[in-house]
Design a protein around this motif. Structure first.
Motif, PDB file in Angstrom:
ATOM      1  N   CYS A   1       0.870  -1.215  -0.039  1.00 60.17           N
ATOM      2  CA  CYS A   1       0.028  -0.035   0.107  1.00 60.17           C
ATOM      3  C   CYS A   1       0.820   1.374   0.022  1.00 60.17           C
ATOM      4  O   CYS A   1       1.773   1.637   0.956  1.00 60.17           O
ATOM      5  N   VAL A   2       1.103   1.873  -1.178  1.00 57.86           N
ATOM      6  CA  VAL A   2       1.739   3.211  -1.343  1.00 57.86           C
ATOM      7  C   VAL A   2       0.905   4.396  -1.290  1.00 57.86           C
ATOM      8  O   VAL A   2      -0.342   4.303  -1.983  1.00 57.86           O
ATOM      9  N   ARG A   3       1.178   5.346  -0.371  1.00 57.60           N
ATOM     10  CA  ARG A   3       0.298   6.630  -0.461  1.00 57.60           C
ATOM     11  C   ARG A   3       1.107   7.829  -0.359  1.00 57.60           C
ATOM     12  O   ARG A   3       2.280   7.926  -0.190  1.00 57.60           O
ATOM     13  N   ALA A   4       0.398   8.737  -1.233  1.00 57.27           N
ATOM     14  CA  ALA A   4       0.953  10.113  -1.482  1.00 57.27           C
ATOM     15  C   ALA A   4      -0.099  10.996  -0.914  1.00 57.27           C
ATOM     16  O   ALA A   4      -1.123  10.755  -0.379  1.00 57.27           O
ATOM     17  N   ASP A   5       0.140  12.144  -1.168  1.00 60.58           N
ATOM     18  CA  ASP A   5      -0.725  13.470  -0.596  1.00 60.58           C
ATOM     19  C   ASP A   5      -2.129  13.355  -0.900  1.00 60.58           C
ATOM     20  O   ASP A   5      -3.112  13.543  -0.364  1.00 60.58           O
ATOM     21  N   ASN A   6      -2.544  12.910  -2.342  1.00 61.29           N
ATOM     22  CA  ASN A   6      -3.687  12.915  -3.000  1.00 61.29           C
ATOM     23  C   ASN A   6      -3.905  11.538  -3.594  1.00 61.29           C
ATOM     24  O   ASN A   6      -5.172  11.401  -4.221  1.00 61.29           O
ATOM     25  N   TRP A   7      -3.417  10.435  -3.240  1.00 63.04           N
ATOM     26  CA  TRP A   7      -3.892   9.012  -3.735  1.00 63.04           C
ATOM     27  C   TRP A   7      -3.117   7.832  -2.771  1.00 63.04           C
ATOM     28  O   TRP A   7      -2.245   8.228  -2.182  1.00 63.04           O
TER      29      TRP A   7
ATOM     30  N   CYS B   1      -6.566  -0.673 -11.646  1.00 66.08           N
ATOM     31  CA  CYS B   1      -5.443  -0.308 -12.645  1.00 66.08           C
ATOM     32  C   CYS B   1      -4.615  -1.414 -13.112  1.00 66.08           C
ATOM     33  O   CYS B   1      -4.019  -2.247 -12.197  1.00 66.08           O
ATOM     34  N   VAL B   2      -4.388  -1.585 -14.396  1.00 67.88           N
ATOM     35  CA  VAL B   2      -3.550  -2.365 -14.833  1.00 67.88           C
ATOM     36  C   VAL B   2      -2.407  -1.694 -15.531  1.00 67.88           C
ATOM     37  O   VAL B   2      -2.634  -0.734 -16.429  1.00 67.88           O
ATOM     38  N   PHE B   3      -0.932  -2.046 -15.127  1.00 64.82           N
ATOM     39  CA  PHE B   3       0.265  -1.295 -15.697  1.00 64.82           C
ATOM     40  C   PHE B   3       0.966  -2.331 -16.476  1.00 64.82           C
ATOM     41  O   PHE B   3       1.179  -3.648 -16.057  1.00 64.82           O
ATOM     42  N   ASN B   4       1.436  -1.989 -17.892  1.00 70.23           N
ATOM     43  CA  ASN B   4       2.469  -2.732 -18.433  1.00 70.23           C
ATOM     44  C   ASN B   4       3.578  -1.851 -18.848  1.00 70.23           C
ATOM     45  O   ASN B   4       3.142  -0.668 -19.591  1.00 70.23           O
ATOM     46  N   PRO B   5       5.030  -2.061 -18.718  1.00 69.73           N
ATOM     47  CA  PRO B   5       5.531  -3.291 -17.878  1.00 69.73           C
ATOM     48  C   PRO B   5       4.817  -3.160 -16.402  1.00 69.73           C
ATOM     49  O   PRO B   5       4.490  -2.013 -16.035  1.00 69.73           O
ATOM     50  N   PRO B   6       4.798  -4.151 -15.498  1.00 67.93           N
ATOM     51  CA  PRO B   6       4.417  -4.076 -14.415  1.00 67.93           C
ATOM     52  C   PRO B   6       5.232  -3.455 -13.317  1.00 67.93           C
ATOM     53  O   PRO B   6       6.566  -3.357 -13.655  1.00 67.93           O
ATOM     54  N   LEU B   7       4.679  -2.842 -12.440  1.00 66.64           N
ATOM     55  CA  LEU B   7       5.554  -2.077 -11.535  1.00 66.64           C
ATOM     56  C   LEU B   7       6.214  -3.299 -10.400  1.00 66.64           C
ATOM     57  O   LEU B   7       5.687  -4.234 -10.322  1.00 66.64           O
ATOM     58  N   ASN B   8       7.002  -2.721  -9.898  1.00 61.83           N
ATOM     59  CA  ASN B   8       7.903  -3.385  -8.732  1.00 61.83           C
ATOM     60  C   ASN B   8       7.163  -3.176  -7.359  1.00 61.83           C
ATOM     61  O   ASN B   8       7.358  -4.095  -6.543  1.00 61.83           O
ATOM     62  N   GLY B   9       6.400  -2.012  -7.143  1.00 60.89           N
ATOM     63  CA  GLY B   9       5.786  -2.039  -5.835  1.00 60.89           C
ATOM     64  C   GLY B   9       6.221  -0.651  -5.232  1.00 60.89           C
ATOM     65  O   GLY B   9       5.129  -0.385  -4.595  1.00 60.89           O
ATOM     66  N   LYS B  10       7.406   0.060  -5.173  1.00 63.08           N
ATOM     67  CA  LYS B  10       7.479   1.238  -4.365  1.00 63.08           C
ATOM     68  C   LYS B  10       7.158   2.252  -5.173  1.00 63.08           C
ATOM     69  O   LYS B  10       7.803   3.424  -4.758  1.00 63.08           O
ATOM     70  N   GLU B  11       7.043   2.210  -6.547  1.00 64.37           N
ATOM     71  CA  GLU B  11       6.755   3.604  -7.371  1.00 64.37           C
ATOM     72  C   GLU B  11       5.928   4.486  -6.734  1.00 64.37           C
ATOM     73  O   GLU B  11       5.030   4.381  -6.260  1.00 64.37           O
ATOM     74  N   THR B  12       6.642   6.057  -6.800  1.00 65.49           N
ATOM     75  CA  THR B  12       5.469   6.982  -6.760  1.00 65.49           C
ATOM     76  C   THR B  12       5.726   8.065  -7.712  1.00 65.49           C
ATOM     77  O   THR B  12       7.080   7.922  -8.506  1.00 65.49           O
TER      78      THR B  12
END
Length: 133
Positions: free
Chosen positions: A15-21, A107-118
């Motif tokens: 679960c990755v959180r930013a100010d607005n998402w 949401c679906v991403f290609n290429p896949p995310l690793n997990g820590k992206e912001t």
């Protein structure tokens, strides 16, 4: 077979959180499916500049209301439950959630995310980021 529960993942580093998402990364690159799958919440009354230069994304609205504006031409598209928008051209865009209610997306991403992206200062996710389990 992989089986996961959203409510369980909300309490982990997936679960990755930013100010607005907030994005719960239910399926990631290390799951070896060739794409990643996320439940993303855009907080009510916010605007998020996004430009996925390294990824293609499909976004399906589960709940909430807002709009997406493509920066190249200024077109604004309303978002409501049942709407899908597909960023097939690495479209730079502004995502807005109307006041009063968060928007929840699958949401679906290609290429896949690793997990820590912001998002960086340009709204971009890096091509590679730190992995999560």
């Amino acid at each position: 077979m992989i089986v996961r529960q959203l409510q369980d993942l909300e309490q982990t580093e997936r679960c990755v959180r930013a100010d607005n998402w907030q994005s719960v990364r239910m399926l990631l690159k290390n799951d070896n499916m060739g794409f990643s799958f996320h439940i993303t919440t855009i907080f009510a009354g916010t605007e998020t500049p996004i430009h996925y230069q390294n990824h293609l994304e499909s976004v399906y609205c589960i709940s909430g209301f807002g709009e997406v504006e493509t920066c190249a031409d200024g077109k604004v598209y309303p978002i409501s439950p049942g709407t899908i928008y597909i960023l097939d051209q690495h479209d730079k865009h502004l995502l807005r959630a109307h006041d009063g209610q968060d928007i929840v997306f699958a949401c679906v991403f290609n290429p896949p995310l690793n997990g820590k992206e912001t998002h960086d200062e340009n709204g971009v996710y890096p091509l590679e980021a730190e992995e999560v389990d």
